[in-house]
Write an enzyme that holds these catalytic residues in place. Structure first.
Site, PDB file in Angstrom:
ATOM      1  CE  LYS A  86      -3.497   0.020   2.867  1.00 27.38           C
ATOM      2  NZ  LYS A  86      -4.162  -0.071   4.205  1.00 27.38           N
TER       3      LYS A  86
HETATM    4  C1  E4P Z   1      -7.301   1.148   4.627  1.00 26.83           C
HETATM    5  O1  E4P Z   1      -6.546   1.234   3.662  1.00 26.83           O
HETATM    6  C2  E4P Z   1      -7.319   2.213   5.636  1.00 26.83           C
HETATM    7  O2  E4P Z   1      -6.054   2.248   6.189  1.00 26.83           O
HETATM    8  C3  E4P Z   1      -8.342   2.017   6.707  1.00 26.83           C
HETATM    9  O3  E4P Z   1      -9.473   1.366   6.194  1.00 26.83           O
HETATM   10  C4  E4P Z   1      -8.722   3.290   7.398  1.00 26.83           C
HETATM   11  O4  E4P Z   1      -9.786   3.017   8.238  1.00 26.83           O
HETATM   12  P1  E4P Z   1     -10.202   4.025   9.427  1.00 26.83           P
HETATM   13  O5  E4P Z   1     -10.736   5.264   8.793  1.00 26.83           O
HETATM   14  O6  E4P Z   1     -11.250   3.275  10.187  1.00 26.83           O
HETATM   15  O7  E4P Z   1      -8.971   4.273  10.222  1.00 26.83           O
END
Ligand code: E4P
Length: 228
Positions: A86
């Site tokens: 990512k």
């Molecule tokens: C995924 O790529 C994100 O890091 C994650 O879903 C963020 O989620 P949150 O807004 O609940 O922290």
């Protein structure tokens, strides 16, 4: 729509995996910090549990394109080929995506921290396999998270970009349902929200009624296996 678990808690992953139709696991640096364990200890355990073929998404932490690409190298060497790195989409991230795609055409890349359609468009053009719009965080800014994901999907279709959406940051079932209805490629969801997808007092009451009626006829504990 693929469904992934957005968590690094191995107990939560082990609880959900046999029950729900899960396609993999995603993490981010904050999720890893919440686990309280060293990153590669917990990530190796997750990889061993979900198997080599399931998708595991792991975020880089380096701040420059060079540092991000060094993170990518280590992540792949530790966690195997089917690991998506990512990469957050700022200018350094875009450069890293572009360079990684050129250097390794088969690398799995997830462009993350997507708050706007243009971030997603640029990341897809640079070579990302997935882009991850943050649905609930966008809602919290006073914009519309699910609408943003739909706009991104339409932009990909109109421009012939093969990139998929991995929608992230969900807080309720409605957000997930709306994107499943629109044919979004994947959603990564926290364990409590995944469990909430089937938690319903009316369903529980209906199933209890069936059991009570049947036991009134056949006796307590009798099921179709041992009924006369
Ligand atoms: C995924 O790529 C994100 O890091 C994650 O879903 C963020 O989620 P949150 O807004 O609940 O922290």
């Amino acid at each position: 729509m693929k469904i992934l678990i957005d968590d690094a808690n191995i107990e939560a992953i082990k609880k959900l995996y046999p029950v729900f139709p899960i396609d993999g696991v995603t993490t981010n640096p904050s999720i890893l910090a919440k686990s309280g364990r060293q990153p590669y200890d917990v990530l190796r355990e997750i990889r061993a549990f979900i198997g080599a073929d399931a998708e595991l998404h792991v975020q880089v932490v380096g701040r420059t394109a060079d540092a991000m690409l060094e993170d990518v190298e280590r992540i792949h060497s530790e966690l195997g080929a089917n690991t998506y790195t990512k990469i957050p989409v700022n200018t350094a991230g875009l450069e890293a995506i572009k360079r990684l795609r050129k250097a390794q055409p088969s690398a799995h890349i997830t462009a993350t921290a997507i708050y706007t359609p243009m971030q997603a468009f640029l990341a897809a053009k640079a070579g990302a396999d997935y882009t991850a719009p943050y649905i609930n965080r966008i809602d919290n800014l006073g914009a519309d998270g699910t609408q943003t994901a739909k706009i991104i999907q339409d932009m990909f279709t109109q421009n012939g970009l093969p990139c998929q959406i991995l929608a992230a940051s969900f807080k309720n079932s409605q957000q997930v349902q709306e994107l499943a209805q629109y044919g979004i490629g994947a959603a990564t969801i926290a364990p409590a929200v995944i469990e909430g997808l089937v938690k319903n007092a009316s369903v529980a009451a209906a199933i209890d009624d069936f059991t009570h009626d049947f036991e009134a006829l056949c006796g307590a504990g009798v099921t179709m296996k041992n009924a006369k």
